[in-house]
Design an enzyme around this catalytic site. Structure first.
Site, PDB file in Angstrom:
ATOM      1  N   HIS A  95      37.018  43.639  47.548  1.00 27.84           N
ATOM      2  CA  HIS A  95      35.934  45.327  47.372  1.00 27.84           C
ATOM      3  C   HIS A  95      34.807  45.601  47.663  1.00 27.84           C
ATOM      4  O   HIS A  95      33.912  44.326  47.351  1.00 27.84           O
ATOM      5  CB  HIS A  95      37.043  46.010  46.290  1.00 27.84           C
ATOM      6  CG  HIS A  95      36.374  45.256  45.428  1.00 27.84           C
ATOM      7  ND1 HIS A  95      37.084  43.423  45.301  1.00 27.84           N
ATOM      8  CD2 HIS A  95      35.788  44.636  44.026  1.00 27.84           C
ATOM      9  CE1 HIS A  95      36.214  42.765  43.670  1.00 27.84           C
ATOM     10  NE2 HIS A  95      35.924  43.457  43.500  1.00 27.84           N
ATOM     11  N   VAL A 143      38.636  40.237  40.386  1.00 26.90           N
ATOM     12  CA  VAL A 143      39.616  40.872  41.322  1.00 26.90           C
ATOM     13  C   VAL A 143      39.653  40.361  43.144  1.00 26.90           C
ATOM     14  O   VAL A 143      38.806  40.284  43.615  1.00 26.90           O
ATOM     15  CB  VAL A 143      39.837  42.541  41.597  1.00 26.90           C
ATOM     16  CG1 VAL A 143      40.864  43.107  42.366  1.00 26.90           C
ATOM     17  CG2 VAL A 143      39.844  42.685  39.803  1.00 26.90           C
ATOM     18  N   ARG A 164      36.696  55.072  40.729  1.00 29.03           N
ATOM     19  CA  ARG A 164      35.509  54.281  39.559  1.00 29.03           C
ATOM     20  C   ARG A 164      35.478  53.246  38.899  1.00 29.03           C
ATOM     21  O   ARG A 164      36.568  53.209  38.470  1.00 29.03           O
ATOM     22  CB  ARG A 164      35.089  55.875  38.776  1.00 29.03           C
ATOM     23  CG  ARG A 164      34.049  56.738  39.125  1.00 29.03           C
ATOM     24  CD  ARG A 164      34.256  57.894  38.069  1.00 29.03           C
ATOM     25  NE  ARG A 164      33.906  59.290  38.629  1.00 29.03           N
ATOM     26  CZ  ARG A 164      33.066  59.989  39.120  1.00 29.03           C
ATOM     27  NH1 ARG A 164      31.582  58.963  39.181  1.00 29.03           N
ATOM     28  NH2 ARG A 164      32.529  61.238  40.203  1.00 29.03           N
ATOM     29  N   ASP A 165      34.883  52.645  38.930  1.00 32.06           N
ATOM     30  CA  ASP A 165      35.021  51.266  37.832  1.00 32.06           C
ATOM     31  C   ASP A 165      35.335  51.466  36.581  1.00 32.06           C
ATOM     32  O   ASP A 165      34.764  52.644  35.856  1.00 32.06           O
ATOM     33  CB  ASP A 165      33.247  50.314  37.966  1.00 32.06           C
ATOM     34  CG  ASP A 165      33.772  48.859  37.875  1.00 32.06           C
ATOM     35  OD1 ASP A 165      33.622  47.889  38.507  1.00 32.06           O
ATOM     36  OD2 ASP A 165      34.399  48.691  36.675  1.00 32.06           O
ATOM     37  N   ILE A 166      35.950  51.003  36.211  1.00 34.03           N
ATOM     38  CA  ILE A 166      36.789  51.307  34.684  1.00 34.03           C
ATOM     39  C   ILE A 166      35.847  50.282  33.986  1.00 34.03           C
ATOM     40  O   ILE A 166      35.714  51.947  32.785  1.00 34.03           O
ATOM     41  CB  ILE A 166      38.282  50.125  34.551  1.00 34.03           C
ATOM     42  CG1 ILE A 166      38.586  50.696  33.160  1.00 34.03           C
ATOM     43  CG2 ILE A 166      38.086  48.462  34.323  1.00 34.03           C
ATOM     44  CD1 ILE A 166      39.692  50.245  33.082  1.00 34.03           C
ATOM     45  N   ASN A 208      31.148  40.684  44.953  1.00 30.15           N
ATOM     46  CA  ASN A 208      30.968  39.372  45.167  1.00 30.15           C
ATOM     47  C   ASN A 208      32.381  38.857  45.747  1.00 30.15           C
ATOM     48  O   ASN A 208      33.008  39.108  45.972  1.00 30.15           O
ATOM     49  CB  ASN A 208      31.254  39.583  43.531  1.00 30.15           C
ATOM     50  CG  ASN A 208      30.299  40.248  42.202  1.00 30.15           C
ATOM     51  OD1 ASN A 208      29.034  40.568  42.575  1.00 30.15           O
ATOM     52  ND2 ASN A 208      30.829  41.588  41.573  1.00 30.15           N
ATOM     53  N   HIS A 256      31.243  47.324  45.422  1.00 31.31           N
ATOM     54  CA  HIS A 256      30.904  48.023  44.954  1.00 31.31           C
ATOM     55  C   HIS A 256      29.902  48.880  45.189  1.00 31.31           C
ATOM     56  O   HIS A 256      28.939  48.485  45.908  1.00 31.31           O
ATOM     57  CB  HIS A 256      30.276  47.039  43.260  1.00 31.31           C
ATOM     58  CG  HIS A 256      31.376  46.196  42.022  1.00 31.31           C
ATOM     59  ND1 HIS A 256      31.459  46.305  41.419  1.00 31.31           N
ATOM     60  CD2 HIS A 256      31.903  45.244  43.721  1.00 31.31           C
ATOM     61  CE1 HIS A 256      32.383  45.802  40.996  1.00 31.31           C
ATOM     62  NE2 HIS A 256      32.116  44.472  42.248  1.00 31.31           N
TER      63      HIS A 256
HETATM   64  P1  5GP Z   1      34.467  41.977  40.801  1.00 35.41           P
HETATM   65  O1  5GP Z   1      33.985  41.260  39.526  1.00 35.41           O
HETATM   66  O2  5GP Z   1      35.434  41.041  41.249  1.00 35.41           O
HETATM   67  O3  5GP Z   1      33.465  42.048  41.693  1.00 35.41           O
HETATM   68  O4  5GP Z   1      34.960  43.504  40.437  1.00 35.41           O
HETATM   69  C1  5GP Z   1      35.931  43.381  39.978  1.00 35.41           C
HETATM   70  C2  5GP Z   1      35.403  45.411  39.135  1.00 35.41           C
HETATM   71  O5  5GP Z   1      37.192  45.955  39.297  1.00 35.41           O
HETATM   72  C3  5GP Z   1      35.024  45.535  37.862  1.00 35.41           C
HETATM   73  O6  5GP Z   1      34.216  45.855  37.288  1.00 35.41           O
HETATM   74  C4  5GP Z   1      36.422  45.571  37.475  1.00 35.41           C
HETATM   75  O7  5GP Z   1      35.056  46.836  36.076  1.00 35.41           O
HETATM   76  C5  5GP Z   1      37.041  46.898  38.032  1.00 35.41           C
HETATM   77  N1  5GP Z   1      38.307  46.592  37.885  1.00 35.41           N
HETATM   78  C6  5GP Z   1      39.031  46.144  36.935  1.00 35.41           C
HETATM   79  N2  5GP Z   1      40.254  46.227  36.240  1.00 35.41           N
HETATM   80  C7  5GP Z   1      40.287  47.878  37.054  1.00 35.41           C
HETATM   81  C8  5GP Z   1      41.288  49.058  37.082  1.00 35.41           C
HETATM   82  O8  5GP Z   1      42.308  48.600  36.103  1.00 35.41           O
HETATM   83  N3  5GP Z   1      40.591  50.256  37.126  1.00 35.41           N
HETATM   84  C9  5GP Z   1      39.195  50.285  37.218  1.00 35.41           C
HETATM   85  N4  5GP Z   1      39.077  51.458  37.953  1.00 35.41           N
HETATM   86  N5  5GP Z   1      38.641  49.125  37.992  1.00 35.41           N
HETATM   87  C10 5GP Z   1      38.691  48.037  37.435  1.00 35.41           C
END
Ligand code: 5GP
Length: 118
Positions: free
Chosen positions: A102, A98, A32-34, A89, A104
């Site tokens: 990945h 990140v 799950r996303d944080i 993304n 979503h």
């Molecule tokens: P991006 O913005 O790169 O597409 O998505 C990265 C996602 O990783 C974000 O939605 C962010 O909330 C999630 N995220 C970042 N750090 C962590 C973490 O330590 N644990 C979890 N579960 N999600 C994270």
């Protein structure tokens, strides 16, 4: 991502930081996303840190990308009636934070006021 700077997702794979893991296989982990942006918000992540963006993954290992989509479908079947939005993304300007590829998986009442209507 350099070997000396593991991504936050590699740290989750290595159990160096905690996560709410919902699926795991030899190649993929999902948690799950944080900071959830929808009632269901799960990240589907290949364990390898080799690819930072989905286009690289698609070019080099399309079977792994297909596995990610299959895992996303399984999660959606379990959590939101099999209906979901799948978001990659790609690049900072697109909101990527990140740089470990990945997906979503977003689900649950997204139709109103959503991206689909913009
Ligand atoms: P991006 O913005 O790169 O597409 O998505 C990265 C996602 O990783 C974000 O939605 C962010 O909330 C999630 N995220 C970042 N750090 C962590 C973490 O330590 N644990 C979890 N579960 N999600 C994270």
């Amino acid at each position: 991502m350099s070997e000396t700077t593991p991504s936050v997702f590699s740290k989750i794979v290595a159990r160096e930081i905690p996560a709410d893991i919902v699926r795991e296989s030899d190649d993929i982990i999902a948690f799950r996303d944080i900071q959830p942006q929808a009632p269901v918000h799960v990240l589907v992540v290949p364990k390898t840190a080799q690819y930072s963006q989905v286009s690289e993954l698609a070019a080099s290992d399309p079977a792994l990308l297909a596995q990610m989509v299959s895992v996303a479908q399984d999660i959606a079947e379990e959590m939101c009636d099999g209906q979901f939005r799948l978001v990659f993304n790609s690049g900072e300007a697109a909101g990527q934070t990140v740089f470990h590829v990945h997906a979503h998986v977003l689900g649950g009442n997204l139709a109103e006021g959503s991206l689909a209507q913009r």
